[in-house]
Design a protein around this motif. Structure first.
Motif, PDB file in Angstrom:
ATOM      1  N   THR A 219      80.015  53.567  62.394  1.00 34.52           N
ATOM      2  CA  THR A 219      78.754  52.370  62.746  1.00 34.52           C
ATOM      3  C   THR A 219      77.551  53.035  63.207  1.00 34.52           C
ATOM      4  O   THR A 219      76.110  52.420  63.304  1.00 34.52           O
ATOM      5  N   ALA A 223      73.297  52.531  62.593  1.00 35.56           N
ATOM      6  CA  ALA A 223      72.671  51.705  63.115  1.00 35.56           C
ATOM      7  C   ALA A 223      71.333  52.689  63.945  1.00 35.56           C
ATOM      8  O   ALA A 223      70.415  52.136  63.922  1.00 35.56           O
ATOM      9  N   ASP A 226      69.192  52.514  60.866  1.00 38.78           N
ATOM     10  CA  ASP A 226      68.178  51.602  61.025  1.00 38.78           C
ATOM     11  C   ASP A 226      67.461  50.982  61.153  1.00 38.78           C
ATOM     12  O   ASP A 226      66.880  49.728  60.892  1.00 38.78           O
TER      13      ASP A 226
END
Length: 305
Positions: A219, A223, A226
């Motif tokens: 994750t 992230a 992103d």
């Protein structure tokens, strides 16, 4: 005597690579005992464990250490170093990179006709020690300065930059990513700075594959990408280009490719090492007219295989 160059080195919890980076500065020809010029180094420890011993043992004649109790990020750390810098010129060196011995001398020579210069860099997939010949390293960013290509994507790693010491030369801590690209766009396209390349490969840019990838939370990886995926269009909006222009088309292709990469990360598939460097080669070729704009999406996707 006023320093000719101030080298700003941000660092956090990388004492071994910091020691190597500082050793590469101490080996600069401008730092030779017979040199008529003074080089100062400003190390900013951005909330990491103390590096006082590393700095004291670096063999530098003129070095300042600023130890911040809390981490504020690369942009703020560099700005802290810039505020303490007294040199006519600013040079930047990240603690995981190296300057080859003639880096500062060749940059200062090029600054006689420019406000900012960047060296070419050699990208190394393994860590080099100061003095080691980077024979295996590759030149992904050996590009003559091109302000229009800069509007497409960044090809100037921070450690290659040397510029005049000016109030405008400050990083923007309000943005989470791409602070180096934002600085270059603002100085060149906002303030009209004259920029050029030294044309010399005088920086080793380390891009060593993360050995901890099996233990890093997926994750966090998603992230991180992103933030880049959203940060890129945010910066392009600050620096708009004519509708339908080749630069706008290339920007759109890169944003679409970033979405493809994001979807792949979400599926847990990972991305190839040096993907950005290889994607930039596609964008560079298209910008130069060597590749048709319509071919770019497929060529970018090819870099994922």
């Amino acid at each position: 005597m006023e320093p000719l160059v101030s080298v700003v080195v941000p660092t956090k919890d990388r004492p071994d690579s910091l020691a190597a980076a500082l050793e590469s500065v101490a080996a600069q020809t401008l730092c030779d005992p017979g040199s008529a010029h003074r080089v100062e180094v400003v190390v900013v420890n951005d909330g990491g464990a103390s590096v006082k011993d590393v700095v004291e043992n670096a063999g530098l004649d003129d070095v300042t250490l600023i130890e911040s109790p809390l981490s504020q990020g690369h942009a703020s750390a560099r700005n802290t170093g810039i505020e303490a810098a007294n040199g006519r010129y600013l040079a930047f060196l990240d603690d995981y990179d190296l300057h080859l011995p003639d880096h500062l001398e060749s940059a200062v020579a090029a600054l006689r006709h420019s406000d900012l210069v960047h060296a070419h860099c050699l990208t190394s997939e393994r860590r080099l020690e100061p003095g080691e010949e980077p024979l295996h390293a590759k030149a992904f960013f050996d590009v003559e300065f091109d302000p229009s290509l800069l509007l497409v994507a960044n090809y100037i790693p921070t450690s290659t930059i040397v510029c005049r010491n000016d109030r405008a030369a400050r990083f923007d801590p309000s943005i989470p990513v791409l602070v180096d690209w934002e600085l270059l766009l603002r100085l060149v396209h906002g303030h009209g700075w004259r920029a050029a390349t030294t044309g010399r490969h005088t920086v080793v840019y380390h891009r060593v594959a993360d050995q901890r990838s099996d233990t890093v939370d997926s994750t966090q990886i998603v992230a991180g990408h992103d933030r880049y995926r959203h940060g890129y269009p945010a910066l392009t909006q600050r620096w708009p280009v004519p509708k339908g222009s080749p630069i706008e088309v290339l920007r759109a292709h890169l944003m679409d490719f970033n979405d493809v990469c994001h979807e792949r990360l979400v599926r847990g598939e990972g991305l190839p090492h040096l993907l950005y460097e290889k994607a930039f080669q596609v964008l560079r070729a298209a910008h130069a007219g060597q590749v048709a704009l319509a071919e770019v999406p497929a060529l970018l996707r090819d870099q994922l295989s």
